[in-house]
Design an enzyme around this catalytic site. Structure first.
Site, PDB file in Angstrom:
ATOM      1  NE  ARG A   1       2.600   6.367 -44.381  1.00 44.29           N
ATOM      2  CZ  ARG A   1       2.805   5.048 -44.235  1.00 44.29           C
ATOM      3  NH1 ARG A   1       3.986   4.573 -43.907  1.00 44.29           N
ATOM      4  NH2 ARG A   1       1.817   4.191 -44.435  1.00 44.29           N
TER       5      ARG A   1
ATOM      6  CD  GLN B   1       4.097  22.384 -38.800  1.00 45.98           C
ATOM      7  OE1 GLN B   1       2.920  22.648 -38.570  1.00 45.98           O
ATOM      8  NE2 GLN B   1       4.936  22.022 -37.843  1.00 45.98           N
ATOM      9  CG  ASN B   2       0.719  18.842 -43.936  1.00 46.14           C
ATOM     10  OD1 ASN B   2       0.973  18.473 -42.794  1.00 46.14           O
ATOM     11  ND2 ASN B   2      -0.391  19.491 -44.242  1.00 46.14           N
TER      12      ASN B   2
ATOM     13  CG  HIS C   1       8.679  19.784 -41.606  1.00 51.09           C
ATOM     14  ND1 HIS C   1       7.640  19.688 -40.710  1.00 51.09           N
ATOM     15  CD2 HIS C   1       9.579  20.628 -41.033  1.00 51.09           C
ATOM     16  CE1 HIS C   1       7.884  20.446 -39.650  1.00 51.09           C
ATOM     17  NE2 HIS C   1       9.061  21.018 -39.826  1.00 51.09           N
TER      18      HIS C   1
ATOM     19  N   GLY D   1      -4.623  23.575 -38.664  1.00 56.20           N
ATOM     20  CA  GLY D   1      -4.387  22.153 -38.451  1.00 56.20           C
ATOM     21  C   GLY D   1      -3.024  21.815 -37.893  1.00 56.20           C
TER      22      GLY D   1
ATOM     23  CB  SER E   1       0.353  19.591 -32.909  1.00 56.57           C
ATOM     24  OG  SER E   1       1.739  19.734 -33.202  1.00 56.57           O
TER      25      SER E   1
ATOM     26  CG  ASN F   1      -5.712  23.247 -34.667  1.00 54.87           C
ATOM     27  OD1 ASN F   1      -5.683  22.413 -35.575  1.00 54.87           O
ATOM     28  ND2 ASN F   1      -4.723  23.379 -33.800  1.00 54.87           N
TER      29      ASN F   1
END
Length: 230
Positions: A55, A87-88, A105, A171, A173, A197
């Site tokens: 990643r 959150q990325n 995160h 972006g 969910s 979004n």
């Protein structure tokens, strides 16, 4: 005007960063339980380390898109009145020029040392078991908040949410908590809320305003409007 922006996988997806989880619930062929839990790391650290090493290499090839650039421009104009909560685990916000970024995160470019507890820069693939630059022990793990672990800086985020005038989610969910509940915290504190979004999320009905479309299009337009109104 104090602004909090929450960003999720959708903003980085337009830069070519994989969103990890597909429609079948797998993270690029792996079950979440096999690569994103403390138990998985304890059971099979080699697989987990290789997964995040790959990643990291993929993110290094990605470049910020106009949505990242627009948020950096917004920060240049409003300064400390903007906080980006992401959150990325990539560094695309920073590479676009944003400085006030909270990685709730974790951060792919950092490792957590299980020996001394420090968060340190990743200098080599973690699958190679490099030593911690602080304590020298070979006990580094990805600095990623896995399922069942506590996100970073929740106190900082809560303070920002309860004092902001405008909250935007880009972006996301709306499926992962506590981030999915941020809109409610901000709204209860009196903030105006907007969702930007690609499509409706699980929490779309909670927002005052919703705009659908690619982040690289709708975010720069929104930033232009915010600055024009400022």
């Amino acid at each position: 005007m104090r602004i909090v922006v929450l960003t999720g996988a959708g903003i980085s997806a337009e830069s070519g960063v994989p969103t990890f989880r597909d429609a079948g619930g797998l993270w690029e062929g792996h079950r979440v339980e096999d690569v994103a839990t403390p138990e998985a790391f304890e059971r099979d650290p080699d697989t987990v380390q290789r997964f995040y090493d790959l990643r990291r290499h993929a993110v290094a090839l990605a470049v910020p898109n106009p949505a990242h650039d627009a948020l950096a421009r917004l920060e240049r104009e409003v300064g400390d009145d903007l906080l980006v909560v992401t959150q990325n685990i990539d560094d695309l916000h920073e590479r676009a020029g944003s400085e006030r970024v909270v990685h709730m995160h974790g951060d792919l470019l950092l490792a957590s040392c299980l020996g001394c507890g420090r968060r340190v820069p990743v200098m080599a693939d973690l699958a190679e078991r490099p030593p911690c630059p602080e304590c020298g022990r070979r006990m580094l793990r990805p600095d990623v908040v896995w399922f069942g672990e506590m996100p970073y800086d929740l106190d900082v985020i809560d303070d920002a949410l309860t004092t902001c005038d405008l909250f935007a989610a880009i972006g996301t969910s709306g499926a992962v908590y506590p981030a999915a509940g941020f809109v409610m915290t901000a709204a209860e504190a009196g903030a105006t809320t907007i969702e930007l979004n690609l499509a409706a999320s699980e929490i779309t009905p909670l927002f005052d305003e919703v705009r659908h479309g690619p982040a690289s299009l709708v975010v720069p337009e929104w930033v232009d409007e915010v600055l024009a109104g400022d």
